[in-house]
Design a protein around this motif. Structure first.
Motif, PDB file in Angstrom:
ATOM      1  N   ASN A 156       9.700  31.283  46.071  1.00  0.00           N
ATOM      2  CA  ASN A 156      10.307  31.435  47.396  1.00  0.00           C
ATOM      3  C   ASN A 156      11.416  32.473  47.402  1.00  0.00           C
ATOM      4  O   ASN A 156      11.781  32.993  48.463  1.00  0.00           O
ATOM      5  CB  ASN A 156      10.868  30.096  47.874  1.00  0.00           C
ATOM      6  CG  ASN A 156       9.778  29.119  48.277  1.00  0.00           C
ATOM      7  OD1 ASN A 156       8.661  29.511  48.609  1.00  0.00           O
ATOM      8  ND2 ASN A 156      10.086  27.828  48.245  1.00  0.00           N
ATOM      9  N   PHE A 157      11.948  32.797  46.201  1.00  0.00           N
ATOM     10  CA  PHE A 157      12.997  33.809  46.133  1.00  0.00           C
ATOM     11  C   PHE A 157      12.441  35.224  46.299  1.00  0.00           C
ATOM     12  O   PHE A 157      13.212  36.186  46.311  1.00  0.00           O
ATOM     13  CB  PHE A 157      13.784  33.687  44.825  1.00  0.00           C
ATOM     14  CG  PHE A 157      14.641  32.449  44.768  1.00  0.00           C
ATOM     15  CD1 PHE A 157      15.682  32.271  45.667  1.00  0.00           C
ATOM     16  CD2 PHE A 157      14.392  31.458  43.839  1.00  0.00           C
ATOM     17  CE1 PHE A 157      16.464  31.117  45.637  1.00  0.00           C
ATOM     18  CE2 PHE A 157      15.170  30.303  43.795  1.00  0.00           C
ATOM     19  CZ  PHE A 157      16.199  30.138  44.699  1.00  0.00           C
ATOM     20  N   THR A 158      11.126  35.344  46.439  1.00  0.00           N
ATOM     21  CA  THR A 158      10.537  36.643  46.766  1.00  0.00           C
ATOM     22  C   THR A 158      10.134  36.715  48.228  1.00  0.00           C
ATOM     23  O   THR A 158       9.703  37.763  48.700  1.00  0.00           O
ATOM     24  CB  THR A 158       9.289  36.917  45.903  1.00  0.00           C
ATOM     25  OG1 THR A 158       8.262  35.976  46.219  1.00  0.00           O
ATOM     26  CG2 THR A 158       9.625  36.820  44.415  1.00  0.00           C
ATOM     27  N   THR A 159      10.284  35.573  48.945  1.00  0.00           N
ATOM     28  CA  THR A 159       9.867  35.546  50.353  1.00  0.00           C
ATOM     29  C   THR A 159      10.983  34.965  51.218  1.00  0.00           C
ATOM     30  O   THR A 159      11.973  35.634  51.493  1.00  0.00           O
ATOM     31  CB  THR A 159       8.557  34.739  50.508  1.00  0.00           C
ATOM     32  OG1 THR A 159       8.741  33.423  49.940  1.00  0.00           O
ATOM     33  CG2 THR A 159       7.404  35.420  49.788  1.00  0.00           C
ATOM     34  N   VAL A 160      10.825  33.705  51.618  1.00  0.00           N
ATOM     35  CA  VAL A 160      11.726  33.122  52.613  1.00  0.00           C
ATOM     36  C   VAL A 160      13.152  32.908  52.105  1.00  0.00           C
ATOM     37  O   VAL A 160      14.082  32.778  52.909  1.00  0.00           O
ATOM     38  CB  VAL A 160      11.169  31.785  53.141  1.00  0.00           C
ATOM     39  CG1 VAL A 160       9.878  32.018  53.905  1.00  0.00           C
ATOM     40  CG2 VAL A 160      10.943  30.797  51.998  1.00  0.00           C
ATOM     41  N   MET A 161      13.344  32.855  50.784  1.00  0.00           N
ATOM     42  CA  MET A 161      14.683  32.626  50.240  1.00  0.00           C
ATOM     43  C   MET A 161      15.177  33.837  49.452  1.00  0.00           C
ATOM     44  O   MET A 161      16.064  33.733  48.613  1.00  0.00           O
ATOM     45  CB  MET A 161      14.713  31.366  49.357  1.00  0.00           C
ATOM     46  CG  MET A 161      14.383  30.127  50.138  1.00  0.00           C
ATOM     47  SD  MET A 161      14.389  28.522  49.284  1.00  0.00           S
ATOM     48  CE  MET A 161      14.492  28.832  47.577  1.00  0.00           C
ATOM     49  N   ALA A 162      14.615  35.002  49.726  1.00  0.00           N
ATOM     50  CA  ALA A 162      14.933  36.190  48.932  1.00  0.00           C
ATOM     51  C   ALA A 162      16.378  36.639  49.136  1.00  0.00           C
ATOM     52  O   ALA A 162      16.879  36.685  50.269  1.00  0.00           O
ATOM     53  CB  ALA A 162      13.989  37.324  49.298  1.00  0.00           C
ATOM     54  N   PRO A 163      17.070  36.983  48.045  1.00  0.00           N
ATOM     55  CA  PRO A 163      18.415  37.548  48.185  1.00  0.00           C
ATOM     56  C   PRO A 163      18.337  38.975  48.737  1.00  0.00           C
ATOM     57  O   PRO A 163      17.283  39.628  48.641  1.00  0.00           O
ATOM     58  CB  PRO A 163      18.951  37.541  46.741  1.00  0.00           C
ATOM     59  CG  PRO A 163      17.735  37.555  45.881  1.00  0.00           C
ATOM     60  CD  PRO A 163      16.670  36.825  46.636  1.00  0.00           C
ATOM     61  N   SER A 164      19.414  39.417  49.319  1.00  0.00           N
ATOM     62  CA  SER A 164      19.477  40.778  49.860  1.00  0.00           C
ATOM     63  C   SER A 164      20.502  41.597  49.077  1.00  0.00           C
ATOM     64  O   SER A 164      21.262  41.057  48.265  1.00  0.00           O
ATOM     65  CB  SER A 164      19.862  40.740  51.343  1.00  0.00           C
ATOM     66  OG  SER A 164      21.117  40.107  51.520  1.00  0.00           O
ATOM     67  N   LEU A 165      20.485  42.884  49.299  1.00  0.00           N
ATOM     68  CA  LEU A 165      21.483  43.783  48.703  1.00  0.00           C
ATOM     69  C   LEU A 165      22.281  44.396  49.844  1.00  0.00           C
ATOM     70  O   LEU A 165      21.717  45.064  50.711  1.00  0.00           O
ATOM     71  CB  LEU A 165      20.792  44.867  47.876  1.00  0.00           C
ATOM     72  CG  LEU A 165      21.709  45.913  47.222  1.00  0.00           C
ATOM     73  CD1 LEU A 165      22.694  45.260  46.255  1.00  0.00           C
ATOM     74  CD2 LEU A 165      20.884  46.973  46.504  1.00  0.00           C
TER      75      LEU A 165
END
Length: 296
Positions: A156-165
């Motif tokens: 999910n950290f690559t989709t709906v919970m992905a962090p941003s820069l």
């Protein structure tokens, strides 16, 4: 010591992410796999066939097709469709019940049900309680059964919970208080644990295992991504109101409640010693920082 299962393993849900991970793990162990599919001519089904997987055409509303597909198998893995409405929850329960009944009719020696964390009790989350009711039906069936209960997917950290820069900083935002540890597992490891149980190379204490590869707070998760990127990182806890549906809000409430009972991470690693923690998953997937939103 148990003897490894050598017969055919049936998989329902083989064309999906979790079922596909189970197939991958079984094939890695040179097991014979029979995929129960609705359409054997579909692209995903044919891709399985190209890898040596036997295809069995089934319909969830046709008990005879299900029982025939399970004839003579040594083990059976199944999961039920994800539910996003009350109507879908009822359909999920019907499918799960039909699969259990077919396994009884076929006298399957061992069934592994891919449930969800917390399904040992009713939680008030409809698409989790559906798994609880299927678990109860499976228990009452008399079959030898093992429940695997995944927590949040690391994927999910690559989709709906992905962090941003943002302005040179990794930023992670989730609707979880910053002191709440999120339990998580990689989809790869869901497959590996289920395969080990199906092949009898491992057993789950008490017939059920909560699948947790790591549990970290929001700031700790952000720091793991920041370390990988070589950048500073911060976490922002969001209110539940940002979520689009009550089902999503109920699920994140359950994530928070689940954190009150720390997991024994050694249980999963006793079944799959190479289970990934979050930093290992980040490295294994080759995750790289996204484009800086401020510079886009």
């Amino acid at each position: 010591m148990s003897t490894q299962t050598t017969g055919t393993i049936a998989v329902f849900g083989a064309t999906g992410q979790q079922g596909g991970a189970v197939v991958d793990a079984l094939l890695d162990q040179k097991a014979r796999v029979r995929a129960l599919v609705r359409d054997p001519e579909s692209g995903r089904a044919q891709a399985l066939a190209a890898r040596g997987v036997e295809l069995a055409a089934v319909r969830a509303d046709d008990p005879a097709s299900l029982a025939a597909a399970l004839a003579t198998v040594a083990g059976f893995y199944f999961m039920t469709p994800e539910s996003n409405s009350l109507e879908e929850v009822q359909a999920e329960i019907r499918i799960g019940t039909a699969l259990v009944d077919a396994a009884v009719q076929a006298d399957v020696p061992h069934v592994v049900f891919n449930s969800v964390f917390g399904a040992e009790r009713e939680s008030g989350v409809p698409h989790h309680d559906s798994k609880h009711w299927i678990e109860e039906h499976l228990r009452k069936s008399g079959l030898r059964a093992t429940m695997v209960r995944p927590t949040a997917f690391m994927e999910n950290f690559t989709t709906v919970m992905a962090p941003s820069l943002e302005q040179g900083e990794i930023v992670l935002r989730l609707p979880l208080p910053e002191d709440v540890a999120l339990k998580m597992i990689s989809i790869r490891d869901i497959g590996r644990v289920a395969a080990a149980l199906l092949l009898a190379t491992a057993q789950a204490p008490g017939g059920a295992v909560e699948l947790v590869g790591d549990e970290l707070t929001g700031p700790e998760i952000a720091a793991a991504f920041g370390e990988r990127a070589g950048l500073p990182a911060r976490y922002e806890a969001l209110p539940l109101s940002v979520l689009p549906s009550e089902l999503d809000r109920a699920m994140f409430r359950q994530f928070a409640e689940a954190a009150e009972d720390p997991s024994d991470l050694a249980v999963v690693r006793s079944i799959e010693p190479a289970a990934l923690d979050l930093p290992e998953w980040i490295r294994a997937t080759g995750w790289t920082a996204p484009t800086d939103a401020a510079g886009a």
